[in-house]
Design an enzyme around this catalytic site. Sequence first.
Site, PDB file in Angstrom:
ATOM      1  N   ARG A  29       0.841  -1.185   0.000  1.00 37.95           N
ATOM      2  CA  ARG A  29       0.000   0.000   0.000  1.00 37.95           C
ATOM      3  C   ARG A  29       0.885   1.247   0.000  1.00 37.95           C
ATOM      4  O   ARG A  29       1.727   1.420   0.883  1.00 37.95           O
ATOM      5  CB  ARG A  29      -0.910   0.005   1.233  1.00 37.95           C
ATOM      6  CG  ARG A  29      -1.786  -1.235   1.355  1.00 37.95           C
ATOM      7  CD  ARG A  29      -2.764  -1.341   0.191  1.00 37.95           C
ATOM      8  NE  ARG A  29      -3.567  -2.561   0.267  1.00 37.95           N
ATOM      9  CZ  ARG A  29      -4.447  -2.940  -0.638  1.00 37.95           C
ATOM     10  NH1 ARG A  29      -4.632  -2.188  -1.721  1.00 37.95           N
ATOM     11  NH2 ARG A  29      -5.131  -4.050  -0.494  1.00 37.95           N
ATOM     12  N   ARG A  90       8.018   6.508 -21.967  1.00 39.06           N
ATOM     13  CA  ARG A  90       8.101   5.605 -20.820  1.00 39.06           C
ATOM     14  C   ARG A  90       7.730   6.308 -19.519  1.00 39.06           C
ATOM     15  O   ARG A  90       7.634   7.530 -19.446  1.00 39.06           O
ATOM     16  CB  ARG A  90       9.519   5.048 -20.689  1.00 39.06           C
ATOM     17  CG  ARG A  90      10.556   6.127 -20.425  1.00 39.06           C
ATOM     18  CD  ARG A  90      11.956   5.572 -20.321  1.00 39.06           C
ATOM     19  NE  ARG A  90      12.913   6.663 -20.167  1.00 39.06           N
ATOM     20  CZ  ARG A  90      14.027   6.577 -19.448  1.00 39.06           C
ATOM     21  NH1 ARG A  90      14.335   5.463 -18.833  1.00 39.06           N
ATOM     22  NH2 ARG A  90      14.839   7.606 -19.350  1.00 39.06           N
ATOM     23  N   LYS A 186      30.210  14.955 -18.031  1.00 34.19           N
ATOM     24  CA  LYS A 186      29.904  14.748 -16.625  1.00 34.19           C
ATOM     25  C   LYS A 186      29.605  13.269 -16.373  1.00 34.19           C
ATOM     26  O   LYS A 186      28.454  12.851 -16.300  1.00 34.19           O
ATOM     27  CB  LYS A 186      28.707  15.634 -16.201  1.00 34.19           C
ATOM     28  CG  LYS A 186      28.632  15.932 -14.710  1.00 34.19           C
ATOM     29  CD  LYS A 186      28.226  14.744 -13.842  1.00 34.19           C
ATOM     30  CE  LYS A 186      26.875  14.175 -14.187  1.00 34.19           C
ATOM     31  NZ  LYS A 186      26.649  12.857 -13.480  1.00 34.19           N
ATOM     32  N   GLU A 191      30.562   5.135 -14.446  1.00 35.09           N
ATOM     33  CA  GLU A 191      30.647   5.333 -15.891  1.00 35.09           C
ATOM     34  C   GLU A 191      32.089   5.522 -16.337  1.00 35.09           C
ATOM     35  O   GLU A 191      32.508   4.978 -17.364  1.00 35.09           O
ATOM     36  CB  GLU A 191      29.794   6.534 -16.289  1.00 35.09           C
ATOM     37  CG  GLU A 191      28.305   6.270 -16.175  1.00 35.09           C
ATOM     38  CD  GLU A 191      27.458   7.527 -16.156  1.00 35.09           C
ATOM     39  OE1 GLU A 191      26.220   7.406 -16.204  1.00 35.09           O
ATOM     40  OE2 GLU A 191      28.036   8.639 -16.092  1.00 35.09           O
ATOM     41  N   ASP A 257      21.964  15.531 -12.797  1.00 35.27           N
ATOM     42  CA  ASP A 257      21.437  16.502 -13.761  1.00 35.27           C
ATOM     43  C   ASP A 257      21.536  17.923 -13.208  1.00 35.27           C
ATOM     44  O   ASP A 257      21.737  18.885 -13.966  1.00 35.27           O
ATOM     45  CB  ASP A 257      19.980  16.180 -14.080  1.00 35.27           C
ATOM     46  CG  ASP A 257      19.803  14.801 -14.684  1.00 35.27           C
ATOM     47  OD1 ASP A 257      20.681  14.381 -15.461  1.00 35.27           O
ATOM     48  OD2 ASP A 257      18.799  14.139 -14.379  1.00 35.27           O
TER      49      ASP A 257
END
Length: 308
Positions: A29, A90, A186, A191, A257
Amino acid sequence: MSRIVTLTLNPAIDVSTVAARVEPTRKLRCGLPRYEPGGGGINVARVIEALGGETMAVYPAGGPFGEMLQRALEALGLPHLPVPIMGDTRESFTVDEGESGLQYRFVLPGPTLTPAERQACLEAIASLVPAPSHLVVSGSFPPDVELGLHDEIADLAERMGAKLVLDYSGEVLRHAVARGGIHLLKPSLSELSTLEGRPLDDETEQEAAVRRLVEQGAVEIVVLSLGAAGALLASREGVERFRAFDVPLRSAVGAGDSVVGATVLALSRGWSLRDAVRYGMAAAAATLMRPGTGLCRAEDVERLYREG
């Protein structure tokens, strides 16, 4: 004032909610959901707009979530230019677990873009008058998109005289670095480690990796996000570490971001590189303080920047 255009090739409606405990099998819930526009470039544009900059968010949109995304951006008053597509935009789903304070983030792959739809995104940017000072491309690529799309984006930025700012991951990051011509990159630590093909847990290795990107001529500026460890800046002027701001963590969505948006905005205003990165770090910290998928508020960014 310089205009910063962002391109989000795989945008989303970000849905966030709260559950007492996340566990398998049982129905969970949840609290009332929040619906906000998302995707790397859209988040960057939202940050720039919140901080008083001039921006335009370009993105493909289709289906019911594409319509919801457009309405959400209109409600925010964010300048935006949707490119119609046949597929469905999406949604991404974030659940904050009340008992533990942990956050669970579910990211769906998104629609495939046809060659004509990809070209329409580039043409939308090329049609903008005046041309932007910076073109920020941030977020994941849609499924099955050829790496050559990045080359077309880079060629477009060069023709317009726009500085290219990238926040990529995976193979497209490797391809972009091999091509070069990047004004600001960035990456996150994971990464950059993937790009290097090995873990970069040692500070010396991290500094060597970002310095190498600059020395090879692929990138002019690297801002490496290190999470709670802050950030690492590399440019022709050298390498410098920045500590993270000490703020209460409510959500990590959009922090990277925020770094991009605030840093590029400050650079477009003629700030020094060091001050611009500090401003980006303040924006990231201000975003960490916000619940769910909420992004930074200008008053928090300005306060943290002054105090930092």
